[in-house]
Design an enzyme around this catalytic site. Structure first.
Site, PDB file in Angstrom:
ATOM      1  N   GLY A 214       0.861  -1.194   0.195  1.00 13.18           N
ATOM      2  CA  GLY A 214      -0.013  -0.094   0.076  1.00 13.18           C
ATOM      3  C   GLY A 214       0.951   1.320   0.020  1.00 13.18           C
TER       4      GLY A 214
ATOM      5  N   LEU B 148      -0.092  -2.469   4.770  1.00 12.96           N
ATOM      6  CA  LEU B 148      -0.950  -1.307   4.718  1.00 12.96           C
ATOM      7  C   LEU B 148      -1.939  -1.428   3.695  1.00 12.96           C
ATOM      8  CD1 LEU B 148       1.394   1.859   5.508  1.00 12.96           C
ATOM      9  CD2 LEU B 148       0.401   0.228   7.019  1.00 12.96           C
TER      10      LEU B 148
ATOM     11  N   ALA C  96      -5.036  -2.287   1.516  1.00 15.36           N
ATOM     12  CA  ALA C  96      -6.467  -2.609   1.473  1.00 15.36           C
ATOM     13  C   ALA C  96      -7.299  -1.856   0.495  1.00 15.36           C
ATOM     14  CB  ALA C  96      -6.742  -2.477   3.040  1.00 15.36           C
TER      15      ALA C  96
ATOM     16  N   SER D 145      -8.019  -0.911  12.535  1.00 17.88           N
ATOM     17  CA  SER D 145      -8.941   0.009  12.489  1.00 17.88           C
ATOM     18  C   SER D 145      -9.679   0.147  13.370  1.00 17.88           C
ATOM     19  CB  SER D 145      -9.612   0.000  10.920  1.00 17.88           C
ATOM     20  OG  SER D 145     -10.581   0.953  10.912  1.00 17.88           O
TER      21      SER D 145
ATOM     22  N   GLU E 165     -12.741   1.048  13.057  1.00 20.67           N
ATOM     23  CA  GLU E 165     -13.808   0.692  12.274  1.00 20.67           C
ATOM     24  C   GLU E 165     -14.522  -0.818  12.942  1.00 20.67           C
ATOM     25  OE1 GLU E 165     -16.619   1.862   9.980  1.00 20.67           O
ATOM     26  OE2 GLU E 165     -15.912   3.404  10.808  1.00 20.67           O
TER      27      GLU E 165
ATOM     28  N   TYR F  91     -16.184  -3.644   5.289  1.00 21.91           N
ATOM     29  CA  TYR F  91     -14.783  -3.421   5.588  1.00 21.91           C
ATOM     30  C   TYR F  91     -14.642  -3.748   7.176  1.00 21.91           C
ATOM     31  CZ  TYR F  91     -10.936  -0.224   6.724  1.00 21.91           C
ATOM     32  OH  TYR F  91      -9.985   0.299   7.278  1.00 21.91           O
TER      33      TYR F  91
ATOM     34  N   LYS G  19     -11.551  -6.054   8.502  1.00 17.06           N
ATOM     35  CA  LYS G  19     -10.697  -5.774   9.357  1.00 17.06           C
ATOM     36  C   LYS G  19     -10.574  -6.714  10.552  1.00 17.06           C
ATOM     37  CE  LYS G  19      -8.225  -2.433   7.369  1.00 17.06           C
ATOM     38  NZ  LYS G  19      -6.722  -2.538   6.933  1.00 17.06           N
TER      39      LYS G  19
ATOM     40  N   ARG H 101      -4.863  12.453   1.647  1.00 17.66           N
ATOM     41  CA  ARG H 101      -6.197  11.509   1.535  1.00 17.66           C
ATOM     42  C   ARG H 101      -7.078  11.510   0.375  1.00 17.66           C
ATOM     43  NH1 ARG H 101      -8.523   7.449   4.689  1.00 17.66           N
ATOM     44  NH2 ARG H 101      -9.593   8.238   6.552  1.00 17.66           N
TER      45      ARG H 101
HETATM   46  P1  NDP Z   1      -5.329   4.227   0.978  1.00 18.37           P
HETATM   47  O1  NDP Z   1      -6.542   3.756   0.291  1.00 18.37           O
HETATM   48  O2  NDP Z   1      -4.969   5.513   0.971  1.00 18.37           O
HETATM   49  O3  NDP Z   1      -4.256   3.097   0.490  1.00 18.37           O
HETATM   50  C1  NDP Z   1      -4.573   1.894   0.247  1.00 18.37           C
HETATM   51  C2  NDP Z   1      -3.481   1.268  -0.565  1.00 18.37           C
HETATM   52  O4  NDP Z   1      -3.572  -0.227  -0.712  1.00 18.37           O
HETATM   53  C3  NDP Z   1      -3.083   1.916  -2.052  1.00 18.37           C
HETATM   54  O5  NDP Z   1      -1.543   1.883  -2.100  1.00 18.37           O
HETATM   55  C4  NDP Z   1      -3.467   0.688  -2.600  1.00 18.37           C
HETATM   56  O6  NDP Z   1      -3.007   0.725  -4.183  1.00 18.37           O
HETATM   57  C5  NDP Z   1      -3.209  -0.393  -1.974  1.00 18.37           C
HETATM   58  N1  NDP Z   1      -3.782  -1.865  -2.684  1.00 18.37           N
HETATM   59  C6  NDP Z   1      -5.218  -1.869  -2.442  1.00 18.37           C
HETATM   60  N2  NDP Z   1      -5.790  -3.049  -3.136  1.00 18.37           N
HETATM   61  C7  NDP Z   1      -4.421  -3.761  -3.240  1.00 18.37           C
HETATM   62  C8  NDP Z   1      -4.370  -5.078  -3.497  1.00 18.37           C
HETATM   63  N3  NDP Z   1      -5.103  -5.986  -3.916  1.00 18.37           N
HETATM   64  N4  NDP Z   1      -3.025  -5.508  -3.507  1.00 18.37           N
HETATM   65  C9  NDP Z   1      -1.829  -4.616  -3.317  1.00 18.37           C
HETATM   66  N5  NDP Z   1      -2.257  -3.255  -2.946  1.00 18.37           N
HETATM   67  C10 NDP Z   1      -3.537  -3.023  -2.900  1.00 18.37           C
HETATM   68  O7  NDP Z   1      -5.644   3.899   2.615  1.00 18.37           O
HETATM   69  P2  NDP Z   1      -4.630   4.693   3.820  1.00 18.37           P
HETATM   70  O8  NDP Z   1      -3.326   4.879   3.450  1.00 18.37           O
HETATM   71  O9  NDP Z   1      -5.568   5.646   4.326  1.00 18.37           O
HETATM   72  O10 NDP Z   1      -4.714   3.546   5.052  1.00 18.37           O
HETATM   73  C11 NDP Z   1      -3.601   2.471   4.960  1.00 18.37           C
HETATM   74  C12 NDP Z   1      -4.146   1.237   5.874  1.00 18.37           C
HETATM   75  O11 NDP Z   1      -4.492   1.539   7.076  1.00 18.37           O
HETATM   76  C13 NDP Z   1      -5.379   0.669   4.976  1.00 18.37           C
HETATM   77  O12 NDP Z   1      -5.259  -0.685   5.333  1.00 18.37           O
HETATM   78  C14 NDP Z   1      -6.557   1.245   5.848  1.00 18.37           C
HETATM   79  O13 NDP Z   1      -7.555   0.079   5.700  1.00 18.37           O
HETATM   80  C15 NDP Z   1      -6.036   1.067   7.319  1.00 18.37           C
HETATM   81  N6  NDP Z   1      -6.597   2.435   8.044  1.00 18.37           N
HETATM   82  C16 NDP Z   1      -6.712   3.470   7.648  1.00 18.37           C
HETATM   83  C17 NDP Z   1      -7.086   4.534   8.507  1.00 18.37           C
HETATM   84  C18 NDP Z   1      -7.151   5.991   8.059  1.00 18.37           C
HETATM   85  O14 NDP Z   1      -7.890   6.807   8.663  1.00 18.37           O
HETATM   86  N7  NDP Z   1      -6.384   6.321   6.788  1.00 18.37           N
HETATM   87  C19 NDP Z   1      -7.389   4.265   9.833  1.00 18.37           C
HETATM   88  C20 NDP Z   1      -7.435   2.808  10.084  1.00 18.37           C
HETATM   89  C21 NDP Z   1      -6.740   1.810   9.253  1.00 18.37           C
HETATM   90  P3  NDP Z   1      -3.663   1.477  -5.339  1.00 18.37           P
HETATM   91  O15 NDP Z   1      -2.708   2.983  -4.985  1.00 18.37           O
HETATM   92  O16 NDP Z   1      -3.033   0.932  -6.496  1.00 18.37           O
HETATM   93  O17 NDP Z   1      -5.045   1.718  -5.234  1.00 18.37           O
HETATM   94  P1  GDR Z   2     -14.654   6.088   7.698  1.00 22.47           P
HETATM   95  O1  GDR Z   2     -14.309   7.490   6.829  1.00 22.47           O
HETATM   96  O2  GDR Z   2     -15.818   5.537   7.118  1.00 22.47           O
HETATM   97  O3  GDR Z   2     -14.656   6.281   9.182  1.00 22.47           O
HETATM   98  O4  GDR Z   2     -13.278   5.310   7.399  1.00 22.47           O
HETATM   99  P2  GDR Z   2     -15.074   8.706   5.953  1.00 22.47           P
HETATM  100  O5  GDR Z   2     -14.117   9.593   5.974  1.00 22.47           O
HETATM  101  O6  GDR Z   2     -15.180   7.821   4.766  1.00 22.47           O
HETATM  102  O7  GDR Z   2     -16.481   8.589   6.622  1.00 22.47           O
HETATM  103  C1  GDR Z   2     -16.370   9.271   7.947  1.00 22.47           C
HETATM  104  C2  GDR Z   2     -17.904   9.599   8.440  1.00 22.47           C
HETATM  105  O8  GDR Z   2     -18.474  10.630   7.564  1.00 22.47           O
HETATM  106  C3  GDR Z   2     -19.749  10.325   7.212  1.00 22.47           C
HETATM  107  N1  GDR Z   2     -20.022  10.988   6.149  1.00 22.47           N
HETATM  108  C4  GDR Z   2     -19.506  10.967   4.758  1.00 22.47           C
HETATM  109  N2  GDR Z   2     -18.381  10.066   4.359  1.00 22.47           N
HETATM  110  C5  GDR Z   2     -17.842  10.441   3.150  1.00 22.47           C
HETATM  111  N3  GDR Z   2     -16.973   9.839   2.673  1.00 22.47           N
HETATM  112  N4  GDR Z   2     -18.598  10.882   2.301  1.00 22.47           N
HETATM  113  C6  GDR Z   2     -19.747  12.014   2.561  1.00 22.47           C
HETATM  114  O9  GDR Z   2     -20.329  12.594   1.842  1.00 22.47           O
HETATM  115  C7  GDR Z   2     -20.234  11.622   3.916  1.00 22.47           C
HETATM  116  N5  GDR Z   2     -21.212  12.494   4.401  1.00 22.47           N
HETATM  117  C8  GDR Z   2     -21.014  11.859   6.070  1.00 22.47           C
HETATM  118  C9  GDR Z   2     -19.729   8.896   7.237  1.00 22.47           C
HETATM  119  O10 GDR Z   2     -20.835   8.327   7.083  1.00 22.47           O
HETATM  120  C10 GDR Z   2     -18.942   8.561   8.219  1.00 22.47           C
HETATM  121  O11 GDR Z   2     -19.620   8.500   9.602  1.00 22.47           O
HETATM  122  C11 GDR Z   2     -12.020   5.716   7.471  1.00 22.47           C
HETATM  123  C12 GDR Z   2     -11.289   4.895   6.443  1.00 22.47           C
HETATM  124  O12 GDR Z   2      -9.970   5.542   6.188  1.00 22.47           O
HETATM  125  C13 GDR Z   2     -11.009   3.525   7.007  1.00 22.47           C
HETATM  126  O13 GDR Z   2     -10.036   2.977   5.965  1.00 22.47           O
HETATM  127  C14 GDR Z   2     -10.465   3.746   8.119  1.00 22.47           C
HETATM  128  O14 GDR Z   2     -10.224   2.391   8.883  1.00 22.47           O
HETATM  129  C15 GDR Z   2     -11.485   4.275   9.291  1.00 22.47           C
HETATM  130  O15 GDR Z   2     -11.483   5.651   8.665  1.00 22.47           O
HETATM  131  C16 GDR Z   2     -10.816   4.408  10.625  1.00 22.47           C
END
Ligand code: NDP
Ligand code: GDR
Length: 323
Positions: free
Chosen positions: A9, A79, A81, A124, A126, A148, A152, A183
């Site tokens: 990732g 990372l 997903a 996460s 979540e 999701y 997780k 993001r």
């Molecule tokens: P992103 O969606 O920004 O990044 C996900 C990465 O996974 C990308 O590089 C994507 O590649 C890669 N990927 C997706 N599918 C596959 C696959 N089949 N094989 C190999 N690589 C793959 O996520 P974040 O950086 O925000 O999050 C990183 C990790 O942390 C994730 O696992 C997420 O679920 C978890 N997480 C994130 C949180 C957050 O708030 N950001 C909170 C808690 C957990 P590509 O660029 O090609 O799509």
């Molecule tokens: P989340 O993040 O589901 O917490 O997962 P997201 O930013 O998508 O949503 C947060 C909250 O905002 C509400 N919401 C909306 N969300 C989106 N995307 N678009 C909208 O228009 C909107 N309006 C309201 C959602 O309902 C939700 O309650 C993120 C991801 O990064 C996961 O991979 C990670 O594991 C968790 O955070 C922790």
């Protein structure tokens, strides 16, 4: 001796910040990257010559074994997903395969190829879903509310299981939402900061949103990747909650973003049922006392600063399109 790390990732938000951090610490960094018709390199463009990319996919076991062999990684950060909760209802099987089973594929690659490598799993908040206690900590029971979240939970427990079954150094970081200018635009923070910038620049007229009452514990991704690294530097592998301990509504996020560009959000935001989820996580609030005490981790960037940093970055990115 130079340490080597493999990041799956690496092209995502966290992967790019973690790669920067490890490069600054002198690591040799390998990044697992999917083959795509057009390369997705925006987040790592500035460091692409310092990372050694290995092509592979979490669904392809052979490619993961090769990645461990090629990198000979001392530390593996999983990372990758399907990370967008909304999409997980539309592609629930894929989400289960990548976000759930993909973790086992990665753990198996480590176990068979380099079992002494240290492993980090991106768990996460979540997983807490329909929360059974507030704030949530390492011992809070899970109640996931989306495909999701369910995937997780599987990834979390298989990591714990490999630690206990095979004596592997496998950690799970239970990270609450963390954001940054890198993001993806479908996530709520970036969707809002991008829209505030577009509306300010005359490129859009409105912003359609889902549930404005949802509450989240939002931190800065640059702070959170430091916790991932710290988890792999301890004497024993363990699991940690990483959070700010502060909760805000989506509406507060919208207010801060629009205020920053001197606009009244009520003039532009429309609630659209299309963005309301089939099952919502109403609130998440983390208690990261354990990480503070055992890892010495602390957050630096506060919520308002984070939102303003993101709006500012979007204004800069979009200013060339100003009408
Ligand atoms: P992103 O969606 O920004 O990044 C996900 C990465 O996974 C990308 O590089 C994507 O590649 C890669 N990927 C997706 N599918 C596959 C696959 N089949 N094989 C190999 N690589 C793959 O996520 P974040 O950086 O925000 O999050 C990183 C990790 O942390 C994730 O696992 C997420 O679920 C978890 N997480 C994130 C949180 C957050 O708030 N950001 C909170 C808690 C957990 P590509 O660029 O090609 O799509
Ligand atoms: P989340 O993040 O589901 O917490 O997962 P997201 O930013 O998508 O949503 C947060 C909250 O905002 C509400 N919401 C909306 N969300 C989106 N995307 N678009 C909208 O228009 C909107 N309006 C309201 C959602 O309902 C939700 O309650 C993120 C991801 O990064 C996961 O991979 C990670 O594991 C968790 O955070 C922790």
């Amino acid at each position: 001796m130079t340490k080597s790390a493999l990041i799956t990732g690496v092209t995502g938000q966290d992967g790019s910040y973690l790669a920067e951090l490890l490069l600054s610490k002198g690591y040799k960094v390998f990044g697992l990257r999917r083959r795509t018709s057009t390369p997705i390199m925006e987040n790592v463009e500035h460091i692409k010559n310092e990372i050694e990319f290995i092509e592979g996919d979490l669904l392809d076991q052979g490619s993961l074994i090769s990645a461990i062999r090629i990198s000979n990684a001392d530390e593996v950060y999983n990372l990758a997903a399907q990370s967008f909760v909304g999409t997980s209802w539309e592609q629930s099987v894929l989400t289960g395969q990548v976000t759930g089973i993909g973790v086992t594929n990665m753990l198996e690659a480590v176990r068979l190829t380099k079992p002494e490598a240290r492993f980090y799993q991106a768990s996460s908040s979540e997983m807490f879903g329909k929360v059974v206690e507030t704030p949530q900590k390492e011992t809070t029971p899970f109640y996931p509310r989306s495909p999701y979240g369910v995937a997780k939970v599987y990834g979390h427990w298989i990591t714990v299981n490999y630690r206990e079954s095979f004596d592997m150094y496998a950690c799970s970081g239970i990270l609450f939402n963390h954001e940054s200018p890198r993001r993806g635009v479908e996530f709520v923070t970036r969707k809002v900061t991008d829209a505030a910038a577009r509306i300010k620049l005359g490129l859009e007229k409105e912003l359609r949103m889902g549930n404005l009452d949802a509450k989240r514990d939002w931190g800065f991704a640059g702070d959170y990747v430091k916790a991932m690294h710290l988890m792999l530097q301890q004497e024993y592998a363990d699991d940690y909650v990483i959070s700010t301990g502060e909760m805000h509504t989506v509406q507060e996020l919208v207010e801060i973003a629009f205020n920053y560009v001197d606009l009244n959000w009520k003039d532009y935001v429309i609630v659209d049922p299309k963005f309301v989820r089939p099952a919502e996580v109403d609130l998440l609030l983390g208690d990261c006392t354990k990480a503070k005490q055992k890892l010495g981790w602390e957050q630096k960037v506060g919520f308002q600063q984070l939102v303003q940093m993101m709006v500012e970055s979007d204004l800069q990115k979009l200013s060339k399109y100003k009408v």
